[in-house]
Structures are given as C-alpha cells and as structure tokens.
Design a protein around this motif. Structure first.
Motif, PDB file in Angstrom:
ATOM      1  N   MET A 169       0.853  -1.190   0.000  1.00  0.00           N
ATOM      2  CA  MET A 169       0.000   0.000   0.000  1.00  0.00           C
ATOM      3  C   MET A 169       0.889   1.241   0.000  1.00  0.00           C
ATOM      4  O   MET A 169       1.763   1.378   0.847  1.00  0.00           O
ATOM      5  CB  MET A 169      -0.918   0.007   1.220  1.00  0.00           C
ATOM      6  N   ASP A 170       0.645   2.156  -0.943  1.00  0.00           N
ATOM      7  CA  ASP A 170       1.593   3.260  -1.092  1.00  0.00           C
ATOM      8  C   ASP A 170       0.915   4.544  -1.559  1.00  0.00           C
ATOM      9  O   ASP A 170       1.385   5.206  -2.455  1.00  0.00           O
ATOM     10  CB  ASP A 170       2.696   2.879  -2.077  1.00  0.00           C
ATOM     11  N   THR A 171      -0.205   4.857  -0.945  1.00  0.00           N
ATOM     12  CA  THR A 171      -0.775   6.178  -1.160  1.00  0.00           C
ATOM     13  C   THR A 171      -1.280   6.670   0.182  1.00  0.00           C
ATOM     14  O   THR A 171      -1.380   5.899   1.137  1.00  0.00           O
ATOM     15  CB  THR A 171      -1.904   6.154  -2.200  1.00  0.00           C
ATOM     16  N   ALA A 172      -1.573   7.948   0.264  1.00  0.00           N
ATOM     17  CA  ALA A 172      -2.066   8.523   1.527  1.00  0.00           C
ATOM     18  C   ALA A 172      -2.983   9.678   1.173  1.00  0.00           C
ATOM     19  O   ALA A 172      -2.639  10.840   1.344  1.00  0.00           O
ATOM     20  CB  ALA A 172      -0.915   8.965   2.406  1.00  0.00           C
ATOM     21  N   ASN A 173      -4.186   9.350   0.686  1.00  0.00           N
ATOM     22  CA  ASN A 173      -5.018  10.360   0.021  1.00  0.00           C
ATOM     23  C   ASN A 173      -6.272  10.757   0.786  1.00  0.00           C
ATOM     24  O   ASN A 173      -7.179  11.337   0.191  1.00  0.00           O
ATOM     25  CB  ASN A 173      -5.409   9.855  -1.375  1.00  0.00           C
ATOM     26  N   THR A 174      -6.351  10.472   2.090  1.00  0.00           N
ATOM     27  CA  THR A 174      -7.638  10.635   2.774  1.00  0.00           C
ATOM     28  C   THR A 174      -7.676  11.758   3.793  1.00  0.00           C
ATOM     29  O   THR A 174      -8.666  12.469   3.893  1.00  0.00           O
ATOM     30  CB  THR A 174      -8.040   9.310   3.446  1.00  0.00           C
ATOM     31  N   ASN A 175      -6.618  11.948   4.568  1.00  0.00           N
ATOM     32  CA  ASN A 175      -6.647  12.940   5.641  1.00  0.00           C
ATOM     33  C   ASN A 175      -5.234  13.492   5.798  1.00  0.00           C
ATOM     34  O   ASN A 175      -4.264  12.912   5.306  1.00  0.00           O
ATOM     35  CB  ASN A 175      -7.132  12.291   6.943  1.00  0.00           C
ATOM     36  N   VAL A 176      -5.130  14.620   6.488  1.00  0.00           N
ATOM     37  CA  VAL A 176      -3.826  15.207   6.790  1.00  0.00           C
ATOM     38  C   VAL A 176      -3.920  15.824   8.174  1.00  0.00           C
ATOM     39  O   VAL A 176      -4.860  16.561   8.481  1.00  0.00           O
ATOM     40  CB  VAL A 176      -3.389  16.220   5.710  1.00  0.00           C
ATOM     41  N   ILE A 177      -2.967  15.478   9.045  1.00  0.00           N
ATOM     42  CA  ILE A 177      -3.016  15.859  10.451  1.00  0.00           C
ATOM     43  C   ILE A 177      -1.689  16.466  10.876  1.00  0.00           C
ATOM     44  O   ILE A 177      -0.658  16.262  10.232  1.00  0.00           O
ATOM     45  CB  ILE A 177      -3.354  14.657  11.360  1.00  0.00           C
ATOM     46  N   GLY A 178      -1.722  17.187  11.971  1.00  0.00           N
ATOM     47  CA  GLY A 178      -0.506  17.650  12.629  1.00  0.00           C
ATOM     48  C   GLY A 178      -0.286  16.850  13.891  1.00  0.00           C
ATOM     49  O   GLY A 178      -1.220  16.606  14.662  1.00  0.00           O
ATOM     50  N   LEU A 179       0.955  16.408  14.128  1.00  0.00           N
ATOM     51  CA  LEU A 179       1.279  15.641  15.326  1.00  0.00           C
ATOM     52  C   LEU A 179       2.718  15.921  15.728  1.00  0.00           C
ATOM     53  O   LEU A 179       3.640  15.664  14.946  1.00  0.00           O
ATOM     54  CB  LEU A 179       1.091  14.140  15.079  1.00  0.00           C
ATOM     55  N   ALA A 180       2.906  16.449  16.925  1.00  0.00           N
ATOM     56  CA  ALA A 180       4.238  16.666  17.490  1.00  0.00           C
ATOM     57  C   ALA A 180       5.131  17.446  16.536  1.00  0.00           C
ATOM     58  O   ALA A 180       6.303  17.122  16.342  1.00  0.00           O
ATOM     59  CB  ALA A 180       4.884  15.323  17.853  1.00  0.00           C
ATOM     60  N   GLY A 181       4.559  18.485  15.922  1.00  0.00           N
ATOM     61  CA  GLY A 181       5.317  19.331  15.021  1.00  0.00           C
ATOM     62  C   GLY A 181       5.504  18.777  13.630  1.00  0.00           C
ATOM     63  O   GLY A 181       6.198  19.392  12.809  1.00  0.00           O
ATOM     64  N   ARG A 182       4.896  17.645  13.329  1.00  0.00           N
ATOM     65  CA  ARG A 182       5.016  17.025  12.021  1.00  0.00           C
ATOM     66  C   ARG A 182       3.678  17.094  11.298  1.00  0.00           C
ATOM     67  O   ARG A 182       2.615  17.165  11.919  1.00  0.00           O
ATOM     68  CB  ARG A 182       5.457  15.561  12.149  1.00  0.00           C
ATOM     69  N   THR A 183       3.734  17.060   9.966  1.00  0.00           N
ATOM     70  CA  THR A 183       2.543  17.037   9.127  1.00  0.00           C
ATOM     71  C   THR A 183       2.478  15.678   8.453  1.00  0.00           C
ATOM     72  O   THR A 183       3.438  15.274   7.782  1.00  0.00           O
ATOM     73  CB  THR A 183       2.606  18.148   8.065  1.00  0.00           C
ATOM     74  N   LEU A 184       1.361  14.965   8.639  1.00  0.00           N
ATOM     75  CA  LEU A 184       1.242  13.592   8.163  1.00  0.00           C
ATOM     76  C   LEU A 184       0.028  13.436   7.262  1.00  0.00           C
ATOM     77  O   LEU A 184      -1.095  13.776   7.650  1.00  0.00           O
ATOM     78  CB  LEU A 184       1.124  12.623   9.337  1.00  0.00           C
ATOM     79  N   ALA A 185       0.252  12.903   6.057  1.00  0.00           N
ATOM     80  CA  ALA A 185      -0.840  12.484   5.179  1.00  0.00           C
ATOM     81  C   ALA A 185      -1.136  11.021   5.476  1.00  0.00           C
ATOM     82  O   ALA A 185      -0.217  10.195   5.530  1.00  0.00           O
ATOM     83  CB  ALA A 185      -0.449  12.664   3.713  1.00  0.00           C
ATOM     84  N   VAL A 186      -2.423  10.704   5.670  1.00  0.00           N
ATOM     85  CA  VAL A 186      -2.798   9.358   6.114  1.00  0.00           C
ATOM     86  C   VAL A 186      -3.932   8.809   5.259  1.00  0.00           C
ATOM     87  O   VAL A 186      -4.656   9.543   4.577  1.00  0.00           O
ATOM     88  CB  VAL A 186      -3.202   9.348   7.600  1.00  0.00           C
TER      89      VAL A 186
END
Length: 446
Positions: A102-119
């Motif tokens: 699995m190699d996409t992350a097209n559903t949500n985007v969050i901030g966590l501990a100073g990082r930006t994560l696409a999930v």
C-alpha cells in the motif's frame, strides 16, 4: 460500471502544482488565525479509465493555505510522492519502508508533534510532509509502527493521544493503535474479526474506543481480477459495534449487534452512565450495485445508544437530510457536544453530490439548519477553529474550501461558528479549483 463522475466536473483532478503568495482576502481574517488550513484528497496523476475509476484510489494531493497576522501568505498544492507519483514525475523514491503493497495517503492530513502527516486507510503508512507540503518520507513513528495506519485517528482532548483502528486485507485481525502526543506508538492491540472488514473510522469516549465491524469486506475475487479497491457489500455479514476500554486490550472488546448498515464517519460519541451514545452518518448499504463510490443509499444522521448493562442497542434516525463529513469542535471529541457541522450531500443524478451547503447540527436532537453559500457554491468538510483554548464550543470560525462553478475556482471561506448564516468574515481567493476531496484539519503554528 461508470466511474466518470468521480473524475469529472468539480471532482476532476487538477494537473499542476501551484505556489501562490500574498493571496487576495475579501473581508478581514481574524488575527487569532495563525497556522495552516490543510486538506487531502484523491487527484489522479496521469490517465485514468473513467469507466472503472473508483473515487478512493486516486493519487494523493494535499492543499494548504497559510494564515498569519490577518494575511493569507500562501497557497500550495502538492502530490504526495508515493513511488508511482515519483516515477511519473521523474523523481527519486522517498525514504521509508512501504507496508503490505500500500503506497498512497489520500484521505486525511493531520498535525502531530510538530510534524505534518498524510494518512489513509487499508494498511498504508503515513507520509510525512514538510511545512510547505513537500514529501519527506514514509513514517513509521520512529520505528514503533509494525504495520500500516489509519485515515481517522481520534485525538483524546485529555491526553493528546491518537486512537485509531487500522486494517489490512492480509492481517487476520484489525488493530487498535494508540500513538502518544510525542508521535510514538504506545500500543498495538489485535481485535479478532472475520473476513477482512473495511473499517474507515472509529470513535472514542472518555472510557472506550468504539469499533465498527460492518458488512463491507475484502472481496478476493475482485482482488484477483485486479480491482484496485476490492471491498464490497456482503449480505452474509452481520453488523456489530464494539467497545474496547480506552487504551486497553483488544481482547477485552465487547460486541453489540446492530441492523445491517455502513458508516464511514461518526459525528461523535460520549458516555452517559451505563450507556454509550454514538452519532453516526449511516448508509443503508454501499458498494453493492454501485461499486465505484458510495451511491447505493443516502447518508443520514442516526444515533446508536449502547446499553452496556442490557447488551442492547437502540438505533434512532435523527434526520432524513443527506449529509457527510461530520465534525465537532475537536475539544469535544469523546465528550457530549452541543453542536456539530457537516456538508450537504446532493443526490444529483449522474454527479458526485458530496459537496453542498453547510449543515449545522443540534447536538441534543440532531435537528439541522442549512446555511446557503451562494448560488451553486459547493463546500467540502468544515473544520471548527476555536478563538482560544478556553473559548466556548461555537466561539471561533468554521473553515472550508468552497468551489464556485461560475468562475471554476475555489476559495477558503471563514464563517463565524456561532452564526454561520451571517456570512463569511473572510474569503481567501485561490488561484485554482480545489477538487472535491476528503478530509483535513487546521494545524496551528504553535
């Protein structure tokens, strides 16, 4: 099957990455807004077959607007660099180990501990993005995530921990994953289920994580035939909702039977003595006659009241108004809320109607007020940004990308949460259309 509506009109992908600075603001942006409004969604790079395209599988593109000191400093849109996107763009692959193909992350985007994560769901790992939305690497939370992650982690307002339910077709269970506020996995608990259910979201209360095991599951025949999203309605599957002690063991799950249905998104959940109340956007069925998107039935607001003493669940329809992408003030997640917000779903024949007017939801009754945004204007998910940490539940601003088909462009619209019908306090003019997509968040600068 006809998937053309998922890649045409307002949902058509944009074809280039844009950086625009010093954006036009109509009205006055509140000085308190210091951060980024981010939103993720599918935006296929390269040709797709419109006859068979599934809405959920397009390459990820994150859109963002940076607000500070009453100004809109920039807008950026960037494809998340999966290996296939990097190959098409002639770029090197990003670091980090892919999980389970699995190699996409097209559903949500969050901030966590100073990082930006696409999930995303279904077993992919998050991608870490820079502040300016460039892809850095796949993220396994510092080596603490053994498998994949999920699209909808729920942040506990009391601790900052993220609680999520992850799944992958090859695992014999689903996983309850807790990530602490520093960005490391605290625990991964197996919850035994049969048949590979699709678990898009979850809910939390102060005592429980609420798990949904519903009649959409992995279809091996579809997978063998090369279907890119091989999940389908299964009449033979029962529907049930489970309660696991918050932060506890997956083996302690307690299941409660409910009527067959599917839920992508809960609005919220909370404890009420021996009862657990869960407000959900419920479909009678999905991915049955219509396999390329959730078109089989309208999404409507229901309330499940789980009586932990008797083992019974009362299911009440609160409204027949079609809606999706429900949100509450993030400070009320897992606590009783007084107000929520969602996006109208228009049942237009032959079009993707997941984008319409703003719906304001009374937290006690589920009664709804519709807020018009102007002729033909279509919003995405609305995010509530409080004025400050101690502000009342509706003392702040609602933010969403709103598309105007007349000019074929989008704006970032900022409404007063206490009285959204009063009209925008500000609107940021964007240089392009933001295609209909999925989820996002306000990420404060501090």
């Amino acid at each position: 099957m006809d998937g053309s509506k998922w890649v045409t009109g307002a949902n058509a992908p944009v074809t280039e990455e844009i950086t625009a600075v010093d954006l036009e603001v109509v009205g006055e942006l509140p000085d308190e807004l210091d951060g980024r409004f981010l939103r993720n969604g599918p935006n296929p790079l390269g040709p797709v077959d419109p006859a068979t395209h599934h809405w959920f599988v397009g390459d990820a593109m994150v859109h963002g607007v940076r607000l500070r000191d009453g100004r809109a400093e920039w807008y950026r849109n960037r494809w998340v660099r999966s290996d296939s996107v990097a190959d098409r763009l002639g770029e090197p692959h990003r670091p980090g180990v892919m999980y389970g193909g699995m190699d996409t992350a097209n559903t949500n985007v969050i901030g966590l501990a100073g990082r930006t994560l696409a999930v995303v769901e279904a077993g992919a790992r998050p991608f870490e993005l820079s502040f300016d939305l460039d892809t850095i690497e796949r993220c396994d939370f510092g080596g603490t995530l053994p498998h994949g992650y999920a699209a909808h982690p729920k942040r506990d307002p009391a601790t900052g921990d993220l609680h999520a339910i992850a799944y992958h077709w090859a695992l014999p269970h689903i996983e309850y994953v807790v990530v602490d506020a520093t960005g490391r996995v605290r625990s991964v608990e197996a919850i035994e289920v049969d048949g590979g259910p699709m678990v898009h979201d979850c809910a939390i209360t102060e005592r429980y994580v609420v798990v949904m095991d519903l009649p959409v599951a992995f279809d091996i025949d579809d997978a063998m035939a090369g279907v890119r999203f091989p999940y389908a309605w299964d009449d033979a599957r029962a529907a049930r909702v489970g309660l696991v002690p918050l932060g506890g063991s997956g083996s302690d799950v307690r299941w409660f039977d409910i009527a067959p249905s599917y839920v992508f998104h809960p609005l919220n959940a909370w404890d009420d003595g021996e009862r657990v109340i869960v407000d959900v956007v419920r479909y009678e069925r999905v991915f049955d006659a219509h396999r390329l998107g959730p078109d089989d039935s309208p999404p409507q607001l229901w309330r499940w009241t789980i009586d932990t003493a008797t083992g019974q669940v009362r299911e009440d329809q609160l409204s027949d108004r079609p809606l999706e992408f429900p949100r509450v003030d993030e400070r009320r997640v897992g606590r009783r809320h007084t107000v929520g917000w969602a996006t109208e779903v228009r049942r237009d024949h032959g079009s993707n109607g997941f984008g319409g007017r703003l719906m304001r939801i009374d937290g006690a009754t589920g009664d709804m007020t519709t807020i018009d945004l102007g002729p033909g204007r279509q919003s995405g998910e609305w995010v509530m940004v409080p004025r400050d940490v101690d502000a009342a539940e509706d003392d702040g601003w609602l933010m969403s990308f709103v598309y105007d088909p007349v000019v074929d462009r989008s704006s970032l619209v900022v409404l007063p949460a206490a009285d959204p019908g009063a009209g925008p306090v500000a609107s940021v003019t964007l240089p392009t259309r933001v295609p209909r997509g999925f989820h996002g968040n306000w990420v404060p600068a501090t």
